[in-house]
Scaffold this motif. Sequence first.
Motif, PDB file in Angstrom:
ATOM      1  N   SER A 133       0.819  -1.205   0.000  1.00 29.80           N
ATOM      2  CA  SER A 133       0.000   0.000   0.000  1.00 29.80           C
ATOM      3  C   SER A 133       0.855   1.258   0.000  1.00 29.80           C
ATOM      4  O   SER A 133       1.984   1.269   0.504  1.00 29.80           O
ATOM      5  N   ALA A 134       0.289   2.334  -0.557  1.00 31.38           N
ATOM      6  CA  ALA A 134       0.942   3.640  -0.523  1.00 31.38           C
ATOM      7  C   ALA A 134       0.774   4.313   0.832  1.00 31.38           C
ATOM      8  O   ALA A 134       1.412   5.340   1.104  1.00 31.38           O
ATOM      9  N   ARG A 135      -0.086   3.772   1.669  1.00 34.15           N
ATOM     10  CA  ARG A 135      -0.306   4.345   2.998  1.00 34.15           C
ATOM     11  C   ARG A 135       0.819   3.912   3.933  1.00 34.15           C
ATOM     12  O   ARG A 135       0.908   2.757   4.291  1.00 34.15           O
ATOM     13  N   GLY A 136       1.639   4.881   4.311  1.00 30.49           N
ATOM     14  CA  GLY A 136       2.793   4.548   5.138  1.00 30.49           C
ATOM     15  C   GLY A 136       2.670   4.995   6.573  1.00 30.49           C
ATOM     16  O   GLY A 136       3.620   4.861   7.354  1.00 30.49           O
ATOM     17  N   VAL A 137       1.508   5.537   6.960  1.00 31.28           N
ATOM     18  CA  VAL A 137       1.307   6.008   8.327  1.00 31.28           C
ATOM     19  C   VAL A 137       1.229   4.815   9.275  1.00 31.28           C
ATOM     20  O   VAL A 137       0.605   3.796   8.955  1.00 31.28           O
ATOM     21  N   GLU A 138       1.861   4.969  10.455  1.00 30.21           N
ATOM     22  CA  GLU A 138       1.896   3.857  11.406  1.00 30.21           C
ATOM     23  C   GLU A 138       0.499   3.345  11.760  1.00 30.21           C
ATOM     24  O   GLU A 138       0.280   2.143  11.920  1.00 30.21           O
ATOM     25  N   ALA A 139      -0.468   4.281  11.882  1.00 32.49           N
ATOM     26  CA  ALA A 139      -1.827   3.862  12.260  1.00 32.49           C
ATOM     27  C   ALA A 139      -2.421   2.908  11.235  1.00 32.49           C
ATOM     28  O   ALA A 139      -3.136   1.960  11.598  1.00 32.49           O
ATOM     29  N   ASP A 140      -2.147   3.144   9.945  1.00 36.74           N
ATOM     30  CA  ASP A 140      -2.658   2.254   8.903  1.00 36.74           C
ATOM     31  C   ASP A 140      -1.995   0.879   8.998  1.00 36.74           C
ATOM     32  O   ASP A 140      -2.653  -0.157   8.828  1.00 36.74           O
TER      33      ASP A 140
END
Length: 232
Positions: free
Chosen positions: A82-89
Motif C-alpha cells: 500500500s501507498a499508505r505509510g502512516v503507522e496507524a494504517d
Amino acid sequence: MTHRARILLVDDEVAIQRSVGLLLRSRGYDVDVAGTGAEALRLIADRPADLIVLDLGLPDLEGTEVCRRVRTQSAVPIVVLSARGVEADKVNALDLGADDYVTKPFGPEELLARIRVALRRVKSEEETEKGLLRAGDLTIDYDRRRVLRGDIEIRLTPKEFDLLSLLARNHDRVLTHRAILKEIWGAPAVDQPEHLWTLVAQLRKKIEPDPSSPRYLLSEPWVGYRFVTETA
C-alpha cells in the motif's frame, strides 16, 4: 511434482497488476488478479490462494475490510502492499490479521523476500514437530516451557516465556504492540507500552547473542515486534 504457490494480487492499479504480476510469474508463482474487494473475495472462495498481496485503497471495499473477512474463514498469509505509510494504517491492518506490510514505492526484491518468508512460515508450521520450534541455536519447547541455546537452558520468568512463546508461535510475522499487550497483560494494558518495552529488553538480554543488535526479536518501529527464524 513441486507445488507452484498461487498468489492472489488485489490492486486496482493496472500498472501494479502488470508489473507485480509479471514479477511474481517470473519467479515461478501462479498469479490471479483482482481489481476490487468483491472480486477478491469471490476468487478466494472459488480458487483458494497460498498467499494474498493486498492493496488497502480499493474502489469498493477497504483493503482492511477484505482482510477482516478473509480472517473469519482462512489463515492464508496476507502481505499488504500500500501507498499508505502512516503507522496507524500499518497497525490497523496488522491487528486485523495481515502478516506483513510493504509500502509503495517498493523494491521488487523486498516484496519477493516478504512473500518468501510468509510462505515459509506456513510450510514450517505444517512440518514443525508439535510443541517445539528451532530457530538458529535456540530451541523453544512450548509444552515444557523451556528455552535452550544449544544444550544450555536459558532461565526465563513466566512473563518472559509468555512473550517469547507468543512471538515464536507467530514467527516471521509482525505482531502489534496492542495485540501483544492484550494477550500478555489483558485488555486494560493496551495503552501501557512501557510494560512491553521493559519485558522485551529483559528477554533480549537472555536470548540474543548481542542484545544491542538483535538477531531473533526485531522491532518494527512504532508498530510492533517480529520473531525471526531465518533471514529473508
